[in-house]
Design an enzyme around this catalytic site. Structure first.
Site, PDB file in Angstrom:
ATOM      1  N   HIS A  78      91.638  50.386  87.053  1.00 41.72           N
ATOM      2  CA  HIS A  78      93.058  50.646  87.322  1.00 41.72           C
ATOM      3  C   HIS A  78      93.651  51.330  86.097  1.00 41.72           C
ATOM      4  CE1 HIS A  78      92.954  46.857  85.160  1.00 41.72           C
ATOM      5  NE2 HIS A  78      94.274  46.849  85.018  1.00 41.72           N
ATOM      6  N   ASP A 138      95.189  49.005  78.722  1.00 38.90           N
ATOM      7  CA  ASP A 138      94.009  48.414  78.091  1.00 38.90           C
ATOM      8  C   ASP A 138      92.711  48.803  78.783  1.00 38.90           C
ATOM      9  OD1 ASP A 138      94.902  46.886  80.259  1.00 38.90           O
ATOM     10  OD2 ASP A 138      94.080  45.014  79.486  1.00 38.90           O
ATOM     11  N   HIS A 139      92.812  49.578  79.870  1.00 44.63           N
ATOM     12  CA  HIS A 139      91.616  50.019  80.589  1.00 44.63           C
ATOM     13  C   HIS A 139      91.412  51.537  80.559  1.00 44.63           C
ATOM     14  CE1 HIS A 139      90.704  46.083  82.532  1.00 44.63           C
ATOM     15  NE2 HIS A 139      91.963  45.900  82.196  1.00 44.63           N
ATOM     16  N   HIS A 176      95.292  42.900  92.269  1.00 48.97           N
ATOM     17  CA  HIS A 176      96.048  42.876  91.018  1.00 48.97           C
ATOM     18  C   HIS A 176      97.478  43.328  91.338  1.00 48.97           C
ATOM     19  CE1 HIS A 176      96.560  42.562  86.805  1.00 48.97           C
ATOM     20  NE2 HIS A 176      96.471  43.841  86.495  1.00 48.97           N
ATOM     21  N   ASP A 190      90.850  41.944  86.222  1.00 48.38           N
ATOM     22  CA  ASP A 190      92.256  42.048  86.595  1.00 48.38           C
ATOM     23  C   ASP A 190      92.472  41.843  88.094  1.00 48.38           C
ATOM     24  OD1 ASP A 190      91.861  43.293  83.999  1.00 48.38           O
ATOM     25  OD2 ASP A 190      93.963  43.877  84.138  1.00 48.38           O
TER      26      ASP A 190
END
Length: 303
Positions: free
Chosen positions: A61, A65-66, A138, A206
């Site tokens: 996603h 942080d990804h 999520h 997530d």
């Protein structure tokens, strides 16, 4: 053999002792990265692997942080004189997000292709392996991924001899090729046994627990799953922010009948994950608290 390295295990922000969640896998000359948060390049350097040969980057996603490590990763690949195309895979909107991030990496010596996922479950076929994407739950659109290496059945010498197939064609038939000769047409199914168990890696972060995770992780050799919180009292917080606890991940692993579970994507407040693993292993005995750089070579199981 599928080489797997959990580059980082942190969620939300990189810490001095924990990089953000990212996974890298290598199979038969192809390198696959799942997620690319800040610090992914450093984690890769610590492992001793190079970003230059990465062929595919899958994004679960678009939370920072990804994906925030992507511009730097692209620039490093460019500085290494990479020229081969790079495929990016992710939820709908990927092209727009990548274009925005590339404001600071506008010129690259290689093409970047974006493949946006549009279905709840989608299968992508590559040379010798598949990537299967599946939606999870999520607070934004988010996908989990499985990497599967299929394995054909054993070559049946007796069948080949009974059919009078010339020995010079055996290897080609075993590789899945159809042979046409004056004597007839030979197809792989004529000389191969039933497909054997291949290799399966499933990865998701997530998300709340979902049926799609159980279905897609079914029988995986390795299931890498989010465990945002180890503290039992944080179950309500996990529900509120659409994350999972260690124990929920363990129940998923048990239901999916996977071989092994690695936990990842820890909250920054979670310092010693191993403290909670005793209770987790009561649910799923073969559970491991993932650590940055943890690696394994997944092999075919001999029958």
């Amino acid at each position: 053999m599928l080489e797997v390295c959990l580059l980082g295990t942190g969620g939300m922000m990189p810490l001095p002792y924990r990089w953000l969640t990212s996974l890298m896998a290598r199979y038969n000359g192809t390198s696959i990265l799942i997620d690319c948060g800040e610090g992914t390049q450093i984690a890769m350097k610590e492992k001793g692997w190079s970003p230059k040969p990465i062929d595919i980057i899958c994004f679960t996603h678009f939370h920072a942080d990804h994906i925030s490590g992507l511009p730097g990763m692209l620039l490093t690949m460019g500085n290494a004189e990479r020229t081969e195309p790079l495929l990016l895979v992710g939820p709908k909107g990927l092209t727009k997000v990548v274009a925005a991030l590339r404001v600071i990496a506008p010129e690259l010596p290689f093409p970047v292709e974006c493949l946006e996922l549009t279905e709840a479950e989608q299968s992508l076929q590559f040379d010798g392996f598949r990537i299967e994407a599946f939606k999870v739950n999520h607070n934004v659109v988010c996908y989990g991924y499985s990497i599967l290496v299929d394995r054909i059945g054993k070559f049946d010498v007796e069948k080949a001899q009974a059919l009078n197939i010339d020995r010079r064609y055996w290897n080609r038939l075993q590789k899945g090729e159809t042979i046409e000769t004056e004597q007839g047409v030979w197809t792989p199914d004529m000389v191969l046994g039933a497909p054997r168990k291949g290799i399966k890696l499933t990865y998701c972060t997530d998300t709340r627990p979902t049926d799609s995770i159980v279905r897609n992780a079914q029988g995986a050799d390795l299931f890498i799953c989010e465990g945002m919180y180890g503290e039992p009292e944080k179950k309500q917080k996990a529900r509120e922010y659409k994350h999972m606890t260690f124990y929920e991940a363990a129940y998923l692993a048990k239901e999916a009948q996977v071989e092994e579970l690695w936990l990842t994507h820890y909250s920054p407040s979670l310092v010693r994950a191993e403290e909670y693993m005793g209770e987790v292993r009561k649910i799923f005995p073969n559970a491991i608290a993932g650590k940055d750089g943890k690696s394994v070579d997944l092999q075919y199981k001999e029958e």
